[in-house]
Write an enzyme that holds these catalytic residues in place. Sequence first.
Site, short mmCIF file in Angstrom:
data_model
loop_
_atom_site.label_atom_id
_atom_site.label_comp_id
_atom_site.label_asym_id
_atom_site.label_seq_id
_atom_site.Cartn_x
_atom_site.Cartn_y
_atom_site.Cartn_z
CG PHE A 17 -34.76 -19.25 -38.88
CD1 PHE A 17 -36.12 -19.42 -38.63
CD2 PHE A 17 -33.86 -19.51 -37.85
CE1 PHE A 17 -36.57 -19.83 -37.39
CE2 PHE A 17 -34.29 -19.93 -36.61
CZ PHE A 17 -35.66 -20.10 -36.36
CG ASP A 24 -37.09 -30.06 -45.51
OD1 ASP A 24 -35.93 -29.63 -45.68
OD2 ASP A 24 -38.00 -29.37 -45.01
CD GLU A 25 -35.78 -30.57 -40.98
OE1 GLU A 25 -34.57 -30.28 -40.84
OE2 GLU A 25 -36.69 -29.92 -40.46
CB CYS A 54 -23.75 -12.01 -34.32
SG CYS A 54 -23.72 -10.27 -34.79
CB CYS A 107 -23.51 -12.60 -39.45
SG CYS A 107 -22.91 -11.53 -38.12
P1 ADP Z 1 -35.26 -23.29 -43.31
O1 ADP Z 1 -35.91 -24.49 -43.95
O2 ADP Z 1 -33.96 -22.91 -43.97
O3 ADP Z 1 -35.13 -23.39 -41.81
P2 ADP Z 1 -37.75 -21.99 -43.97
O4 ADP Z 1 -37.92 -22.15 -45.45
O5 ADP Z 1 -38.51 -22.95 -43.09
O6 ADP Z 1 -36.20 -22.02 -43.60
O7 ADP Z 1 -38.18 -20.54 -43.52
C1 ADP Z 1 -37.75 -19.36 -44.14
C2 ADP Z 1 -38.61 -18.23 -43.63
O8 ADP Z 1 -38.34 -18.03 -42.26
C3 ADP Z 1 -38.36 -16.89 -44.25
O9 ADP Z 1 -39.03 -16.72 -45.48
C4 ADP Z 1 -38.90 -15.93 -43.20
O10 ADP Z 1 -40.29 -15.77 -43.35
C5 ADP Z 1 -38.71 -16.71 -41.89
N1 ADP Z 1 -37.63 -16.21 -41.00
C6 ADP Z 1 -37.70 -16.20 -39.66
N2 ADP Z 1 -36.53 -15.75 -39.11
C7 ADP Z 1 -35.70 -15.48 -40.15
C8 ADP Z 1 -34.33 -15.01 -40.24
N3 ADP Z 1 -33.60 -14.74 -39.17
N4 ADP Z 1 -33.80 -14.85 -41.48
C9 ADP Z 1 -34.53 -15.11 -42.59
N5 ADP Z 1 -35.81 -15.57 -42.57
C10 ADP Z 1 -36.40 -15.76 -41.37
ZN ZN Z 2 -24.63 -10.46 -37.00
#
Ligand code: ADP
Ligand code: ZN
Length: 207
Positions: A20, A90-91, A188, A185
């Site tokens: 996220f 990705d991934e 937590c 964080c």
């Molecule tokens: P990742 O590839 O790092 O898993 P993504 O690019 O798929 O992340 O997704 C990022 C988006 O996820 C953010 O822009 C927001 O809309 C959403 N989001 C959901 N939960 C969270 C969170 N806890 N912190 C930040 N963004 C979050």
């Molecule tokens: Zn926290």
Amino acid sequence: MFLKKNKPKGSLEVICGSMFSGKSEELIRRLKRSQIAKQNTLAFKHNLDDRKTIEYVISHSGNKIKAFAVDTVKLILDLTPPEIEVIGIDEVQFFSMDIIPVVLKLVSMGKKVIIAGLDLDFRGIPFGPIPALLAIADKITKLNAICVRCGAEAQHTQRLIDGIPAKFHDPIVLVGAEECYEARCRNCYSIDIHDFIEKYEQKQNSI
Ligand code: ADP
Ligand code: ZN
């Protein structure tokens, strides 16, 4: 004066962080900017569940770009035509260490390689080939999510099983279970690491 060489200028950019944190979003943004600059781009992602070959890199906010889903790094080389200038993957944490020579080869061919992946697994341990890729990268971007418990910057991916933090010895990869993960964080985040530390200490003492 600098000497100008005719070698093609490849590069490696690594985007890492917790779940996220916006890694896929940032990868998509960079690939779309390359397309605007009229560069030939191609995206890949790991095909963990082994089903589709044509897929999308999709962010949690719904942004997407077409991609090949592959389960071996060799396929990345095989599916990249010579005219491709920018490659997004990705991934990357799910690929084997074989990704490293493949990335180096693509860079030496003059391509810009942009990869995104989790830097830590749910146990808080550096994930697969990511540490080595960070070491050889030209540019590194480390992103944080928002901790769902307190709103602080989140570095960790918390795995939950029935709402309870997963155990250290649980399997590292759990396919198709996004709802089992939360961004948290340092304060937590919780992992039962005592088993691991105890075993490590026993091993050290027996040497
Ligand atoms: P990742 O590839 O790092 O898993 P993504 O690019 O798929 O992340 O997704 C990022 C988006 O996820 C953010 O822009 C927001 O809309 C959403 N989001 C959901 N939960 C969270 C969170 N806890 N912190 C930040 N963004 C979050
Ligand atoms: Zn926290």
